[in-house]
Design a protein around this motif. Structure first.
Motif, PDB file in Angstrom:
ATOM      1  N   LEU A  55      -6.875   8.353   5.476  1.00 54.67           N
ATOM      2  CA  LEU A  55      -5.809   7.530   6.051  1.00 54.67           C
ATOM      3  C   LEU A  55      -4.889   8.348   6.940  1.00 54.67           C
ATOM      4  N   ASP A  56      -4.560   7.792   8.088  1.00 56.47           N
ATOM      5  CA  ASP A  56      -3.581   8.389   8.994  1.00 56.47           C
ATOM      6  C   ASP A  56      -2.255   7.686   8.739  1.00 56.47           C
ATOM      7  N   LEU A  57      -1.366   8.341   8.003  1.00 53.48           N
ATOM      8  CA  LEU A  57      -0.111   7.701   7.623  1.00 53.48           C
ATOM      9  C   LEU A  57       0.867   7.588   8.789  1.00 53.48           C
ATOM     10  N   ASN A  58       0.479   8.086   9.950  1.00 51.97           N
ATOM     11  CA  ASN A  58       1.286   7.886  11.152  1.00 51.97           C
ATOM     12  C   ASN A  58       0.953   6.557  11.834  1.00 51.97           C
ATOM     13  N   ARG A  59      -0.041   5.877  11.302  1.00 50.97           N
ATOM     14  CA  ARG A  59      -0.398   4.534  11.785  1.00 50.97           C
ATOM     15  C   ARG A  59      -0.227   3.545  10.638  1.00 50.97           C
ATOM     16  N   PRO A  60      -0.068   2.252  10.931  1.00 58.42           N
ATOM     17  CA  PRO A  60       0.186   1.266   9.872  1.00 58.42           C
ATOM     18  C   PRO A  60      -0.914   1.219   8.799  1.00 58.42           C
ATOM     19  N   ALA A  64       3.880   4.294   7.931  1.00 59.01           N
ATOM     20  CA  ALA A  64       4.391   4.138   9.300  1.00 59.01           C
ATOM     21  C   ALA A  64       4.981   2.745   9.511  1.00 59.01           C
ATOM     22  N   PRO A  65       5.885   2.607  10.491  1.00 57.29           N
ATOM     23  CA  PRO A  65       6.372   1.274  10.860  1.00 57.29           C
ATOM     24  C   PRO A  65       5.200   0.347  11.181  1.00 57.29           C
ATOM     25  N   GLY A  66       5.348  -0.911  10.825  1.00 59.70           N
ATOM     26  CA  GLY A  66       4.271  -1.870  11.031  1.00 59.70           C
ATOM     27  C   GLY A  66       3.337  -1.987   9.847  1.00 59.70           C
ATOM     28  N   SER A  67       3.596  -1.190   8.803  1.00 58.75           N
ATOM     29  CA  SER A  67       2.762  -1.264   7.594  1.00 58.75           C
ATOM     30  C   SER A  67       3.086  -2.532   6.811  1.00 58.75           C
ATOM     31  N   MET A  68       2.186  -2.880   5.892  1.00 64.07           N
ATOM     32  CA  MET A  68       2.350  -4.091   5.091  1.00 64.07           C
ATOM     33  C   MET A  68       2.337  -3.764   3.605  1.00 64.07           C
ATOM     34  N   LEU A  69       3.031  -4.589   2.834  1.00 68.02           N
ATOM     35  CA  LEU A  69       2.963  -4.575   1.379  1.00 68.02           C
ATOM     36  C   LEU A  69       2.365  -5.898   0.928  1.00 68.02           C
ATOM     37  N   VAL A  70       1.258  -5.823   0.197  1.00 68.46           N
ATOM     38  CA  VAL A  70       0.557  -7.004  -0.330  1.00 68.46           C
ATOM     39  C   VAL A  70       0.689  -6.954  -1.845  1.00 68.46           C
ATOM     40  N   LEU A  71       1.269  -7.987  -2.447  1.00 66.97           N
ATOM     41  CA  LEU A  71       1.666  -7.866  -3.849  1.00 66.97           C
ATOM     42  C   LEU A  71       1.474  -9.181  -4.591  1.00 66.97           C
ATOM     43  N   THR A  72       1.004  -9.090  -5.835  1.00 66.26           N
ATOM     44  CA  THR A  72       1.079 -10.215  -6.770  1.00 66.26           C
ATOM     45  C   THR A  72       1.698  -9.710  -8.061  1.00 66.26           C
ATOM     46  N   HIS A  73       2.327 -10.624  -8.792  1.00 65.51           N
ATOM     47  CA  HIS A  73       3.023 -10.220 -10.012  1.00 65.51           C
ATOM     48  C   HIS A  73       3.084 -11.400 -10.977  1.00 65.51           C
ATOM     49  N   ALA A  74       2.864 -11.101 -12.259  1.00 63.76           N
ATOM     50  CA  ALA A  74       2.956 -12.128 -13.294  1.00 63.76           C
ATOM     51  C   ALA A  74       4.406 -12.541 -13.524  1.00 63.76           C
ATOM     52  N   ALA A 107       2.966 -14.319  -5.241  1.00 63.97           N
ATOM     53  CA  ALA A 107       2.262 -13.465  -4.281  1.00 63.97           C
ATOM     54  C   ALA A 107       3.053 -13.438  -2.992  1.00 63.97           C
ATOM     55  N   GLY A 108       2.965 -12.326  -2.285  1.00 68.35           N
ATOM     56  CA  GLY A 108       3.646 -12.242  -1.007  1.00 68.35           C
ATOM     57  C   GLY A 108       3.132 -11.077  -0.182  1.00 68.35           C
ATOM     58  N   VAL A 109       3.434 -11.126   1.098  1.00 66.91           N
ATOM     59  CA  VAL A 109       3.110 -10.056   2.037  1.00 66.91           C
ATOM     60  C   VAL A 109       4.365  -9.762   2.850  1.00 66.91           C
ATOM     61  N   GLY A 110       4.705  -8.488   2.956  1.00 68.28           N
ATOM     62  CA  GLY A 110       5.821  -8.092   3.797  1.00 68.28           C
ATOM     63  C   GLY A 110       5.366  -7.081   4.837  1.00 68.28           C
ATOM     64  N   ARG A 111       6.098  -6.991   5.935  1.00 71.44           N
ATOM     65  CA  ARG A 111       5.749  -6.022   6.974  1.00 71.44           C
ATOM     66  C   ARG A 111       7.019  -5.307   7.448  1.00 71.44           C
ATOM     67  N   THR A 112       6.893  -4.017   7.668  1.00 66.95           N
ATOM     68  CA  THR A 112       8.028  -3.257   8.179  1.00 66.95           C
ATOM     69  C   THR A 112       8.099  -3.402   9.693  1.00 66.95           C
ATOM     70  N   ALA A 113       9.303  -3.277  10.210  1.00 64.94           N
ATOM     71  CA  ALA A 113       9.518  -3.425  11.646  1.00 64.94           C
ATOM     72  C   ALA A 113       8.967  -2.224  12.400  1.00 64.94           C
TER      73      ALA A 113
END
Length: 270
Positions: free
Chosen positions: A147-152, A182-192, A264-270
């Motif tokens: 993974l290149d952590l300098n890219r999303p 990096a900016p533009g990355s996403m968080l994909v999450l589910t939780h009970a 469940a949700g998805v978030g993205r950084t600016a």
């Protein structure tokens, strides 16, 4: 009990495993009678557990396809579990050949089976590590090599955070992983959560007690508590919602009532 070839010598096959119970709920074959017995005990209180797990997997696949459609080609799946049909690398690499995926799990069976499934796939790998130690994940040769952590990157935390107690600082762990992306990355999450379960909380708590007996407490958080994991992210529409409601392929009304348990949700950084 005979030890199958896929079970590492280092594991105690007489003790139930959350990963193998999840595999059982999904109809997999990498579980033992001790796992099936524990899962059946949990299902005595909440018979719709397999439906909840199936909804988790279906959401994950939709979220991965969405991420690829938004230009993300790198995925870090923490708490990935035992590979089953339609895993992240299959969905991502089908949508975008060359997409890179690193799985992370601390269960030896999940890691061993992932290694077998990924053999020959130069764009996917697995790390034996724990969400509660984010630096071990970030500093692993697999993450550094693939993974290149300098890219999303899309960070997947699907059905894992509810196994991390507040004392282990799950919010801090998520923030530490997020801060490395990096900016533009996403968080994909589910939780009970008790919210959405078509049962009285006192009955659903019987399932929580089963996991507590396994020394893998199931932490049921509120929607507000789950939303805190998305601090620093802009929520993708439709926000933090029951799993079948997040960008569904079919009408949510057709889903089993248990599928609406948790969020469940998805978030993205600016």
């Amino acid at each position: 009990m005979e030890r199958p070839a896929w079970a590492p010598r280092s594991i105690d096959i007489s003790v139930p495993s959350v990963s193998r119970m999840y595999d059982y709920y999904l109809g997999g074959s990498h579980n033992f009678e001790v796992d099936r017995e524990a899962a059946r005990r949990a299902m005595e209180f909440m018979p719709g557990l397999p439906k909840i797990m199936q909804a988790n997997r279906a959401f994950m696949r939709r979220a991965v396809r969405y991420a690829v459609g938004e230009g993300i080609t790198q995925f870090l799946d923490v708490g990935s579990g035992i590979p089953t049909f339609g895993n992240v690398h299959e969905v991502a690499q089908q949508a975008r050949p060359g997409a890179r995926v690193v799985y992370v799990d601390h269960d030896p069976v999940a890691v061993a089976h992932s290694e077998a499934v990924l053999e020959g796939n130069e764009n996917a790998d697995v790390v034996a590590a724990d969400l509660r130690k984010p630096q071990d994940i970030l500093a692993s040769p697999q993450v550094e090599g693939l993974l290149d952590l300098n890219r999303p990157v899309a960070l997947l935390l699907v059905a894992i955070l509810h196994f991390v107690e507040d004392a282990d600082d799950p919010y801090g762990a998520v923030a530490q992983l997020s801060d490395a992306l990096a900016p533009g990355s996403m968080l994909v999450l589910t939780h009970a959560s008790y919210e959405g379960i078509p049962l009285p909380p006192e009955r659903a708590s019987g399932t929580v007690d089963v996991y507590k007996d396994l020394r893998n407490p199931l932490i049921m958080r509120s929607r507000e508590e789950i939303a805190r994991f998305f601090e620093g992210y802009d929520m993708v529409e439709p926000g933090l919602v029951p799993m079948p409601v997040w960008r569904p392929d079919t009408e949510p009304e057709d889903e089993d009532p248990y599928a609406f348990s948790g969020f469940a949700g998805v978030g993205r950084t600016a």
